[in-house]
Every structure is written in C-alpha cells, then in structure tokens.
Design a protein around this motif. Structure first.
Motif, PDB file in Angstrom:
ATOM      1  N   UNK A 111       6.143   1.931  -1.322  1.00  0.00           N
ATOM      2  CA  UNK A 111       6.495   1.347  -0.027  1.00  0.00           C
ATOM      3  C   UNK A 111       7.441   0.148  -0.169  1.00  0.00           C
ATOM      4  N   UNK A 112       7.464  -0.469  -1.321  1.00  0.00           N
ATOM      5  CA  UNK A 112       8.340  -1.619  -1.514  1.00  0.00           C
ATOM      6  C   UNK A 112       9.807  -1.226  -1.490  1.00  0.00           C
ATOM      7  N   UNK A 113      10.101   0.034  -1.797  1.00  0.00           N
ATOM      8  CA  UNK A 113      11.489   0.482  -1.915  1.00  0.00           C
ATOM      9  C   UNK A 113      11.878   1.551  -0.905  1.00  0.00           C
ATOM     10  N   UNK A 114      10.937   2.024  -0.116  1.00  0.00           N
ATOM     11  CA  UNK A 114      11.188   3.135   0.796  1.00  0.00           C
ATOM     12  C   UNK A 114      11.213   2.638   2.229  1.00  0.00           C
ATOM     13  N   UNK A 115      12.231   3.042   2.965  1.00  0.00           N
ATOM     14  CA  UNK A 115      12.332   2.699   4.384  1.00  0.00           C
ATOM     15  C   UNK A 115      11.767   3.827   5.224  1.00  0.00           C
ATOM     16  N   UNK A 116      11.051   3.469   6.260  1.00  0.00           N
ATOM     17  CA  UNK A 116      10.589   4.459   7.225  1.00  0.00           C
ATOM     18  C   UNK A 116      11.786   4.966   8.019  1.00  0.00           C
ATOM     19  N   UNK A 117      11.634   6.061   8.768  1.00  0.00           N
ATOM     20  CA  UNK A 117      12.725   6.507   9.649  1.00  0.00           C
ATOM     21  C   UNK A 117      13.097   5.454  10.691  1.00  0.00           C
ATOM     22  N   UNK A 118      12.196   4.494  10.940  1.00  0.00           N
ATOM     23  CA  UNK A 118      12.500   3.394  11.853  1.00  0.00           C
ATOM     24  C   UNK A 118      13.247   2.258  11.188  1.00  0.00           C
ATOM     25  N   UNK A 119      13.386   2.316   9.853  1.00  0.00           N
ATOM     26  CA  UNK A 119      14.209   1.342   9.158  1.00  0.00           C
ATOM     27  C   UNK A 119      13.503   0.184   8.502  1.00  0.00           C
ATOM     28  N   UNK A 156      -0.151  -6.117   4.449  1.00  0.00           N
ATOM     29  CA  UNK A 156       1.007  -6.848   3.936  1.00  0.00           C
ATOM     30  C   UNK A 156       0.701  -8.343   3.818  1.00  0.00           C
ATOM     31  N   UNK A 157       0.012  -8.901   4.817  1.00  0.00           N
ATOM     32  CA  UNK A 157      -0.349 -10.322   4.776  1.00  0.00           C
ATOM     33  C   UNK A 157      -1.349 -10.603   3.656  1.00  0.00           C
ATOM     34  N   UNK A 164      -0.599 -10.013  -4.636  1.00  0.00           N
ATOM     35  CA  UNK A 164      -0.546  -8.617  -5.066  1.00  0.00           C
ATOM     36  C   UNK A 164       0.817  -8.021  -4.731  1.00  0.00           C
ATOM     37  N   UNK A 165       1.290  -7.057  -5.521  1.00  0.00           N
ATOM     38  CA  UNK A 165       2.504  -6.348  -5.129  1.00  0.00           C
ATOM     39  C   UNK A 165       2.254  -5.566  -3.852  1.00  0.00           C
ATOM     40  N   UNK A 166       3.292  -5.382  -3.068  1.00  0.00           N
ATOM     41  CA  UNK A 166       3.138  -4.681  -1.797  1.00  0.00           C
ATOM     42  C   UNK A 166       2.648  -3.255  -2.001  1.00  0.00           C
ATOM     43  N   UNK A 168       0.302  -2.345  -3.790  1.00  0.00           N
ATOM     44  CA  UNK A 168      -1.147  -2.341  -4.059  1.00  0.00           C
ATOM     45  C   UNK A 168      -1.949  -2.005  -2.808  1.00  0.00           C
ATOM     46  N   UNK A 169      -1.287  -1.631  -1.714  1.00  0.00           N
ATOM     47  CA  UNK A 169      -1.971  -1.421  -0.436  1.00  0.00           C
ATOM     48  C   UNK A 169      -3.146  -0.440  -0.490  1.00  0.00           C
ATOM     49  N   UNK A 170      -3.161   0.610  -1.378  1.00  0.00           N
ATOM     50  CA  UNK A 170      -4.328   1.502  -1.349  1.00  0.00           C
ATOM     51  C   UNK A 170      -5.588   0.910  -1.985  1.00  0.00           C
ATOM     52  N   UNK A 171      -5.481  -0.262  -2.584  1.00  0.00           N
ATOM     53  CA  UNK A 171      -6.622  -0.820  -3.328  1.00  0.00           C
ATOM     54  C   UNK A 171      -7.674  -1.481  -2.455  1.00  0.00           C
ATOM     55  N   UNK A 172      -7.396  -1.645  -1.158  1.00  0.00           N
ATOM     56  CA  UNK A 172      -8.399  -2.235  -0.268  1.00  0.00           C
ATOM     57  C   UNK A 172      -8.218  -1.639   1.127  1.00  0.00           C
ATOM     58  N   UNK A 173      -9.283  -1.714   1.909  1.00  0.00           N
ATOM     59  CA  UNK A 173      -9.286  -1.144   3.252  1.00  0.00           C
ATOM     60  C   UNK A 173      -9.191  -2.236   4.312  1.00  0.00           C
ATOM     61  N   UNK A 174      -8.591  -1.872   5.423  1.00  0.00           N
ATOM     62  CA  UNK A 174      -8.620  -2.680   6.645  1.00  0.00           C
ATOM     63  C   UNK A 174      -9.082  -1.731   7.753  1.00  0.00           C
ATOM     64  N   UNK A 175     -10.367  -1.778   8.059  1.00  0.00           N
ATOM     65  CA  UNK A 175     -10.974  -0.828   8.994  1.00  0.00           C
ATOM     66  C   UNK A 175     -10.664  -1.211  10.436  1.00  0.00           C
ATOM     67  N   UNK A 176     -10.751  -0.249  11.356  1.00  0.00           N
ATOM     68  CA  UNK A 176     -10.640  -0.600  12.772  1.00  0.00           C
ATOM     69  C   UNK A 176     -11.672  -1.660  13.157  1.00  0.00           C
ATOM     70  N   UNK A 177     -11.257  -2.621  13.977  1.00  0.00           N
ATOM     71  CA  UNK A 177     -12.129  -3.693  14.472  1.00  0.00           C
ATOM     72  C   UNK A 177     -12.677  -4.566  13.350  1.00  0.00           C
TER      73      UNK A 177
END
Length: 199
Positions: A111-119, A156-157, A164-166, A168-177
């Motif tokens: 994700x650090x190097x890949x742009x979404x279709x939204x840019x 990201x925050x 952590x490197x960006x 590393x996002x799969x290493x922890x969860x951010x659940x709804x609510x």
C-alpha cells in the motif's frame, strides 16, 4: 502542550465485511450499528471530550452524532481529512469481485507504493490524518478530541504513532465501533489503547 485523541471507527452498517463501502453514498448504520453507538456513547461519556470531528460519510456522521448526544457535545464538525480512502471505482464492489483485480491485490500487498483508482496511497492518507491531528493538538493544552473515521485511516494514524511501516496494516485490527486512544505532546505521541470495543 498535550492533547488526547480518541480515534473511533464508525459503527457497523448492515453489509460490513461483504463489500467495499468506500465513499459510496447512502451507506448508513444498521440495527447492530445503532446498538454499538449507544455503547460507544456510554463508554465515552466518562472521557470529558471537548469536541468531536467526523468524516463526511453517512455512517461516520451517524456514529459521531450519537456520541456527541451521549456526551452532551455540540454537533460534530465534518473534516475531509477523516474521510475514507478514495477507492474510486472500487467503492461498492464486493470483495469477491475485487480479489480478481490485480491492482487490488497489489494494493493489499504494498500500500505504500500503490495508488487506488481514486489516486491515493496510504502514505497520502497518513499525511492528511496526521496533518489534522497536528493542527488540532496545536490549538491548546489538555484538549480531549474524538475523531470518527474509518479503519484504514485509523490504521494509518496508529502506524505513524507506533513507528510502523504503512505496509504493517494487517498486523492489527480496527473493529467497527472501536476506540483507539493516543496522546500527542511536544515530546511526541504515545498509544494508550488500541481497538477497544465497548461491551
């Protein structure tokens, strides 16, 4: 100067986990999500929050309004820095469909190097969320601020605070609510809680 931030992922909509909501219009909280907002309000009442900001998406605004009401705060302020990742034409697609897209697979690998279709890259997302946090932290001492946003934005925050490197996002969860808390001061930032889900 210190400021405490409560980063709150919006409560659940009816189809959370089945498709990429992204910036699709009209994605509102479901019945389970409305119950989660009540629990969030009860949990955050004891935090003496001064103000609340929200992403402009319906599901985040509904979550933020419920929290503000429970905490006796004025209506939340909307800020584009808290908006969902701009997924462009990926928004609204099911994950089954997305998993056949090579760009989607690359996005989830680097994700650090890949742009979404939204840019946007996740480094772009990280820059906008922390730009807002720095601005709010600089407006006074001992402020306690709730930010209602989305999982990837909060990740990201968190990655920034923990060094952590960006990717590393799969290493922890951010659940709804969920509530993730950190303190920002002249000395830097430190995590207090991560992915706390009020019961």
């Amino acid at each position: 100067m210190t400021a405490t931030f409560f980063l709150i992922r919006h409560a659940a909509h009816d189809n959370v986990g089945s498709f990429l909501a992204g910036r699709t219009a009209g994605v509102s909280l479901g019945e389970a999500g409305r119950s989660q907002v009540q629990r969030l309000g009860q949990r955050l009442r004891r935090e003496d929050i001064n103000e609340i900001y929200t992403s402009p998406r319906e599901r985040t605004r509904e979550t933020a309004v419920g929290i503000a009401s429970a905490c006796g705060l004025s209506l939340p302020q909307s800020d584009d820095a808290l908006d969902e990742v701009n997924f462009g034409n990926w928004s609204g697609k099911t994950f089954d469909v997305l998993n056949d897209d090579p760009l989607w697979r690359r996005w989830n690998t680097t994700r650090s190097l890949t742009r979404t279709p939204g840019g946007e890259t996740m480094l772009d997302v990280q820059a906008r969320i922390f730009g807002l946090i720095e601005t709010l932290a600089g407006r006074g001492n001992d402020r306690r601020i709730a930010l209602v946003s989305h999982a990837d934005v909060i990740k990201a925050a968190v990655s920034h605070v923990l060094g952590l490197p960006i990717d590393a996002w799969p290493r922890f969860d951010i659940a709804p609510a969920s509530v993730t808390t950190f303190v920002v001061g002249d000395w830097g930032a430190k995590m207090i809680t991560l992915n706390e889900v009020p019961l």
